[in-house]
Write a protein that holds these residues in place. Structure first.
Motif, PDB file in Angstrom:
ATOM      1  N   PHE A 177       0.821  -1.080   0.013  1.00  0.00           N
ATOM      2  CA  PHE A 177      -0.089   0.051   0.027  1.00  0.00           C
ATOM      3  C   PHE A 177       0.874   1.187  -0.137  1.00  0.00           C
ATOM      4  N   TRP A 195      -9.707  -1.329  -8.596  1.00  0.00           N
ATOM      5  CA  TRP A 195      -8.955  -0.171  -8.011  1.00  0.00           C
ATOM      6  C   TRP A 195      -7.898  -1.009  -7.188  1.00  0.00           C
ATOM      7  N   GLY A 196      -6.653  -0.454  -7.191  1.00  0.00           N
ATOM      8  CA  GLY A 196      -5.454  -0.844  -6.260  1.00  0.00           C
ATOM      9  C   GLY A 196      -4.292  -1.352  -6.823  1.00  0.00           C
ATOM     10  N   GLY A 197      -3.064  -0.931  -6.557  1.00  0.00           N
ATOM     11  CA  GLY A 197      -1.876  -1.400  -7.057  1.00  0.00           C
ATOM     12  C   GLY A 197      -1.317  -0.816  -8.305  1.00  0.00           C
ATOM     13  N   TRP A 248     -18.102  -3.081  -5.942  1.00  0.00           N
ATOM     14  CA  TRP A 248     -16.900  -3.867  -6.371  1.00  0.00           C
ATOM     15  C   TRP A 248     -17.324  -4.905  -7.376  1.00  0.00           C
ATOM     16  N   GLU A 268     -14.020  -5.999  -1.520  1.00  0.00           N
ATOM     17  CA  GLU A 268     -13.041  -5.031  -1.716  1.00  0.00           C
ATOM     18  C   GLU A 268     -11.740  -5.677  -1.279  1.00  0.00           C
ATOM     19  N   ILE A 280      -8.402  -6.155  -4.020  1.00  0.00           N
ATOM     20  CA  ILE A 280      -7.097  -5.520  -3.880  1.00  0.00           C
ATOM     21  C   ILE A 280      -5.903  -6.679  -3.730  1.00  0.00           C
ATOM     22  N   ASN A 310      -5.081  -7.834  -7.152  1.00  0.00           N
ATOM     23  CA  ASN A 310      -4.070  -7.070  -7.765  1.00  0.00           C
ATOM     24  C   ASN A 310      -2.656  -6.985  -7.315  1.00  0.00           C
ATOM     25  N   LEU A 311      -2.745  -6.958  -6.059  1.00  0.00           N
ATOM     26  CA  LEU A 311      -1.131  -6.834  -5.449  1.00  0.00           C
ATOM     27  C   LEU A 311      -0.639  -8.109  -5.694  1.00  0.00           C
TER      28      LEU A 311
END
Length: 628
Positions: A324, A370-372, A408, A413, A417, A420-421
């Motif tokens: 993050f 969303w995210g990463g 989402w 959520e 995330i 993605n990570l």
């Protein structure tokens, strides 16, 4: 008789007109929708009377009023928006016609939110209807829409730049496309973002503003928005038919943009005077540099602008093994207008040349929602021939939300995330992905489907990108590596083996937070601890430290030089505070953890993995340890 009737007729007409006029004046004392400001002088320290607040005004009416005002002849004459006056360029080397800045209406600087001031409202004094609107705004946006709607969409802001930033002359700058993705954004914040870009960007540099709708469901973001932006030659709306997420909305906007530089900007921002030129100048001089501005805070509660104090330090992006984004402060360079290297990018503001963005594969289209994506772009920039920088002369305000109030696509959520990570780690982190896996937990990693990312692996190979160890050494050499430590994992109490030491280290309220007990495995990343060679017990940037009364354990930013941050994990499985000379003890409620006189009781015994955790320790890091 006929004359008498005529007289009475004209008298009635006159009374009607006068009455209507006074009603109009009364209604004009406040305008509650976005972009319409109070005419009463209100200072930011004064609370706004309830009588001046709107009651239950349907959003559609607010949108229609905004649209009507923008269409009026008076507005276009005063603001000169549709046709900027043409002037000759001061650059004698070109005969191209340039455009002057738009002439804004003179603002009442005491109106709500003007000059970045707070709008102070005591919620307790609101009527029942107003409280319903207040709560609905928070629920929909995770910020105070009620206050936002009271502030002009063209509100004034101070010039936050240093004096030397104002004296720089920029020449031959490239044009820019500003891409603004949004989903179910409030009318006032979205338009305030757009108007700040239009009003504070030199028109000859701003080629277009592309709004990218990620399949919003709110009515005002449909035809009313289309009608509104049709008034502006440089603004367009592009739409995803189905929810694709922030990343795919940005890709849509990029594909519909045409300028040589693209800036991705969140839909609840306000750019400030002089924001654009230093960014374009940096990319002009090195088009493999991805830039970001100094991101000032627009308070989500009262919408006052809290500018970063960058007299001594400047905020840049940091890296933690949770993957993050985090800020860290680094000393201001010399000269202090010089761009500062940043290990990572914040996602709300990214400036990049079109050529370099396409060269490094844009955003990963395999990311969900969303995210990463900001970290992926950061790693690619550094490892594939470029870098990331913060530009001190550019200030942009951003509303930081406490949560993401978005759908989402039927998924959780956290799972989106994590997916993605994990995809990010598998492609770019090499063996350092072990540190991320330790935070997530091996069982959870095995459950996540990151999709097929072979094309991203091939992209990295084809570009001949550097390895992740090189990135760390160049971009963030002081990064915390768990492999430097000699103890790791969850810390379980031997009397209560299902209870682990736990702490949610939210850095916004980190200082003084207390270490506690919780059921093991409930939140893996909150129970992952490292015992390091400087005797700290830590996770990420925060360490254990005794409280002021030396009875409990607090969590604070690490200071390895201070003795009160030092702990021993002894051979008898007790955890001992060097500073307080007491042992860590679990209380019978299985939640409270105290520092107590050391004894041989089982509630002072802890099970913790000894030895370094899996993961690399590069040679350059070993040399750094020896030099210290």
């Amino acid at each position: 008789m006929i004359r008498l009737y005529s007289y009475m007729f004209y008298l009635n007409i006159t009374v009607y007109i006068v009455t209507f006029y006074f009603m109009y004046l009364l209604m004009s004392n406040y305008k509650a929708s976005s972009g319409i400001h109070f005419k009463k002088q209100l200072r930011d320290t004064n609370q706004i009377p309830v009588s001046k607040l709107r009651s239950s005004t349907p959003l559609q009416n607010e949108v229609e009023r905004d649209l009507k005002e923008r269409k009026s002849n008076e507005f276009w004459v005063q603001n000169n928006i549709k046709g900027y006056s043409k002037i000759r360029s001061n650059d004698s080397s070109t005969d191209d016609l340039m455009y002057s800045m738009p002439v804004l209406k003179e603002r009442d600087l005491n109106g709500p939110g003007e000059m970045g001031k707070a709008v102070i409202i005591d919620e307790k004094n609101l009527t029942t209807e107003q409280k319903i609107l207040w709560k609905a705004g928070w629920d929909k946006n995770a910020f105070n829409q009620y206050v936002s709607d009271m502030i002009s969409i063209e509100r004034s802001l101070p010039d936050y730049r240093w004096p030397e930033c104002k004296n720089i002359t920029y020449e031959n700058l490239p044009q820019v496309s500003v891409v603004i993705p949004f989903v179910n954004e409030s009318w006032s914040t979205l338009l305030r973002t757009v108007h700040s870009v239009l009003n504070r960007s030199p028109p000859h540099l701003l080629k277009e503003v592309v709004l990218c709708d990620d399949a919003s469901s709110m009515e005002h973001l449909g035809k009313p928005l289309d009608d509104y932006v049709a008034l502006f030659e440089k603004v367009s709306v592009q739409r995803l038919k189905n929810r694709g997420g922030l990343i795919n909305a940005r890709i849509l906007g990029f594909n519909h943009s045409t300028a040589p530089v693209v800036i991705f900007l969140d839909s609840h921002c306000e750019v400030t005077t002089g924001w654009l030129e230093p960014l374009l100048d940096r990319i002009k001089n090195d088009d493999k540099t991805i830039v970001t501005a100094v991101m000032d805070i627009i308070n989500a509660e009262d919408f006052h602008v809290q500018t970063y104090n960058i007299e001594q330090t400047i905020p840049v992006g940091d890296l933690e093994w949770t993957m993050f984004f985090k800020w860290k402060q680094v000393p201001v360079g010399k000269p202090r207008i010089k761009p500062v290297k940043s290990a990572t990018l914040i996602g709300c503001f990214i400036g990049v040349s079109r050529t370099f963005f396409k060269y490094i594969g844009m955003f990963d289209p395999g990311f969900f929602i969303w995210g990463g994506e900001n970290l992926e772009l950061s790693f690619k920039a550094w490892m594939c021939g470029g870098c990331v920088e913060t530009v001190p002369c550019s200030h942009v305000g951003h509303v930081y939300k406490s949560r993401l109030p978005y759908a989402w696509n039927g998924q959780q959520e956290g799972s989106v995330i994590e997916r993605n990570l994990l995809r990010l780690a598998e492609v770019w982190l090499d063996d350092y992905k072990e540190f991320f896996y330790q935070i997530v937990g091996p069982e959870r990693v095995s459950e996540i489907n990151a999709g097929n990312f072979s094309d991203r692996v091939a992209l990295r190979q084809n570009l001949g990108c550097k390895n992740f160890s090189w990135y760390l050494q160049q971009a963030i050499p002081d990064v915390f590596l768990p492999s430097e430590c000699h103890g790791w994992g969850p810390i379980k109490n031997q009397l209560y083996p299902d209870v682990c030491i736990d702490q949610n280290d939210n850095e916004s309220n980190l200082k003084g937070s207390i270490i506690r007990g919780a059921r093991c495995g409930k939140m893996m990343y909150q129970q992952q601890w490292y015992h390091c060679h400087n005797q700290t017990i830590r996770r990420k940037r925060a360490c254990w430290v005794p409280t002021d009364k030396n009875t409990s354990i607090a969590f604070d930013f690490c200071n390895v030089e201070k003795q009160d941050f030092q702990w021993e994990y002894r051979n008898d499985n007790t955890i001992y505070s060097v500073y307080v000379q007491k042992c860590v003890e679990m209380q019978p409620d299985q939640k409270t953890i105290k520092l107590a006189r050391c004894s041989d009781t089982t509630n002072q015994k802890w099970t913790w993995k000894r030895g370094p955790p899996p993961g690399p320790l590069p040679d350059w890091k070993k040399k750094h340890q020896l030099s210290n």
